[in-house]
Design a protein around this motif. Structure first.
Motif, PDB file in Angstrom:
ATOM      1  N   ASP A  23      -9.663  61.044  71.962  1.00  0.00           N
ATOM      2  CA  ASP A  23      -9.132  60.712  73.274  1.00  0.00           C
ATOM      3  C   ASP A  23      -8.167  61.758  73.824  1.00  0.00           C
ATOM      4  O   ASP A  23      -7.817  61.709  75.003  1.00  0.00           O
ATOM      5  CB  ASP A  23      -8.474  59.337  73.235  1.00  0.00           C
ATOM      6  N   ARG A  24      -7.769  62.728  72.995  1.00  0.00           N
ATOM      7  CA  ARG A  24      -6.815  63.745  73.450  1.00  0.00           C
ATOM      8  C   ARG A  24      -7.418  65.139  73.608  1.00  0.00           C
ATOM      9  O   ARG A  24      -6.879  65.947  74.356  1.00  0.00           O
ATOM     10  CB  ARG A  24      -5.637  63.834  72.485  1.00  0.00           C
ATOM     11  N   GLU A  25      -8.484  65.426  72.901  1.00  0.00           N
ATOM     12  CA  GLU A  25      -9.047  66.772  72.892  1.00  0.00           C
ATOM     13  C   GLU A  25     -10.156  66.926  73.936  1.00  0.00           C
ATOM     14  O   GLU A  25     -11.090  66.129  73.978  1.00  0.00           O
ATOM     15  CB  GLU A  25      -9.598  67.114  71.502  1.00  0.00           C
ATOM     16  N   ALA A  26     -10.071  67.963  74.739  1.00  0.00           N
ATOM     17  CA  ALA A  26     -11.045  68.218  75.796  1.00  0.00           C
ATOM     18  C   ALA A  26     -12.454  68.467  75.251  1.00  0.00           C
ATOM     19  O   ALA A  26     -13.435  68.230  75.954  1.00  0.00           O
ATOM     20  CB  ALA A  26     -10.598  69.413  76.634  1.00  0.00           C
ATOM     21  N   ALA A  27     -12.577  68.913  74.009  1.00  0.00           N
ATOM     22  CA  ALA A  27     -13.893  69.191  73.424  1.00  0.00           C
ATOM     23  C   ALA A  27     -14.778  67.947  73.398  1.00  0.00           C
ATOM     24  O   ALA A  27     -16.009  68.059  73.351  1.00  0.00           O
ATOM     25  CB  ALA A  27     -13.725  69.733  72.002  1.00  0.00           C
ATOM     26  N   PHE A  28     -14.184  66.773  73.473  1.00  0.00           N
ATOM     27  CA  PHE A  28     -14.929  65.519  73.416  1.00  0.00           C
ATOM     28  C   PHE A  28     -15.302  64.981  74.803  1.00  0.00           C
ATOM     29  O   PHE A  28     -16.044  64.005  74.905  1.00  0.00           O
ATOM     30  CB  PHE A  28     -14.109  64.452  72.672  1.00  0.00           C
ATOM     31  N   ASP A  29     -14.790  65.583  75.858  1.00  0.00           N
ATOM     32  CA  ASP A  29     -14.956  65.037  77.209  1.00  0.00           C
ATOM     33  C   ASP A  29     -16.415  64.877  77.621  1.00  0.00           C
ATOM     34  O   ASP A  29     -16.790  63.841  78.179  1.00  0.00           O
ATOM     35  CB  ASP A  29     -14.206  65.895  78.233  1.00  0.00           C
TER      36      ASP A  29
ATOM     37  N   VAL B 207     -18.644  64.875  63.704  1.00  0.00           N
ATOM     38  CA  VAL B 207     -17.977  66.072  64.197  1.00  0.00           C
ATOM     39  C   VAL B 207     -17.159  66.657  63.053  1.00  0.00           C
ATOM     40  O   VAL B 207     -16.577  65.924  62.255  1.00  0.00           O
ATOM     41  CB  VAL B 207     -17.075  65.773  65.420  1.00  0.00           C
ATOM     42  N   LEU B 208     -17.151  67.976  62.991  1.00  0.00           N
ATOM     43  CA  LEU B 208     -16.297  68.660  62.028  1.00  0.00           C
ATOM     44  C   LEU B 208     -15.130  69.256  62.783  1.00  0.00           C
ATOM     45  O   LEU B 208     -15.313  70.064  63.699  1.00  0.00           O
ATOM     46  CB  LEU B 208     -17.058  69.770  61.289  1.00  0.00           C
ATOM     47  N   ALA B 209     -13.924  68.848  62.417  1.00  0.00           N
ATOM     48  CA  ALA B 209     -12.708  69.454  62.939  1.00  0.00           C
ATOM     49  C   ALA B 209     -12.364  70.593  61.985  1.00  0.00           C
ATOM     50  O   ALA B 209     -12.080  70.363  60.809  1.00  0.00           O
ATOM     51  CB  ALA B 209     -11.581  68.426  62.984  1.00  0.00           C
ATOM     52  N   THR B 210     -12.433  71.816  62.483  1.00  0.00           N
ATOM     53  CA  THR B 210     -12.206  72.973  61.619  1.00  0.00           C
ATOM     54  C   THR B 210     -10.721  73.264  61.470  1.00  0.00           C
ATOM     55  O   THR B 210      -9.893  72.808  62.265  1.00  0.00           O
ATOM     56  CB  THR B 210     -12.901  74.235  62.168  1.00  0.00           C
ATOM     57  N   ASP B 211     -10.433  74.072  60.488  1.00  0.00           N
ATOM     58  CA  ASP B 211      -9.048  74.504  60.273  1.00  0.00           C
ATOM     59  C   ASP B 211      -8.526  75.315  61.456  1.00  0.00           C
ATOM     60  O   ASP B 211      -7.320  75.418  61.652  1.00  0.00           O
ATOM     61  CB  ASP B 211      -8.952  75.356  59.002  1.00  0.00           C
ATOM     62  N   ASP B 212      -9.436  75.909  62.226  1.00  0.00           N
ATOM     63  CA  ASP B 212      -9.057  76.735  63.370  1.00  0.00           C
ATOM     64  C   ASP B 212      -8.849  75.926  64.650  1.00  0.00           C
ATOM     65  O   ASP B 212      -8.580  76.493  65.701  1.00  0.00           O
ATOM     66  CB  ASP B 212     -10.133  77.797  63.632  1.00  0.00           C
TER      67      ASP B 212
END
Length: 86
Positions: free
Chosen positions: A47-53, A65-70
């Motif tokens: 709900d906060r990250e634009a990548a999901f919009d 989804v994989l949230a990377t270290d980067d």
């Protein structure tokens, strides 16, 4: 460590995880349908990250989804390959 958010109820999870395993990627698995705690942990990010919009706009849950270290978010097996196979 990378974090893989997934649901064992989602048909996209098995092929996604298979690519992670094939590439030898270490990650923390978080099954969002295993507990309310896991679901809330995922929703904070979704709900906060634009990548999901885009996914949310299309009515998708946005897993796996994989949230990377980067700080990147990878949603498909093809994106995993592109990111990790340099």
């Amino acid at each position: 460590m990378h974090i893989c958010y997934f649901s064992d109820l989602c048909p996209d999870t098995a092929p996604f995880v298979a690519v992670l395993d094939e590439l030898g990627i270490e990650y923390e698995p978080v099954n969002i349908t295993a507990s309310m705690r896991n679901l809330k942990r995922f929703l904070v990010i979704r709900d906060r990250e634009a990548a999901f919009d885009d996914g949310k706009a299309q009515g998708f849950a946005c897993v796996p989804v994989l949230a990377t270290d980067d700080g990147d978010y990878l949603f498909t097996p093809e994106a995993l390959r592109g990111y990790f196979e340099h």
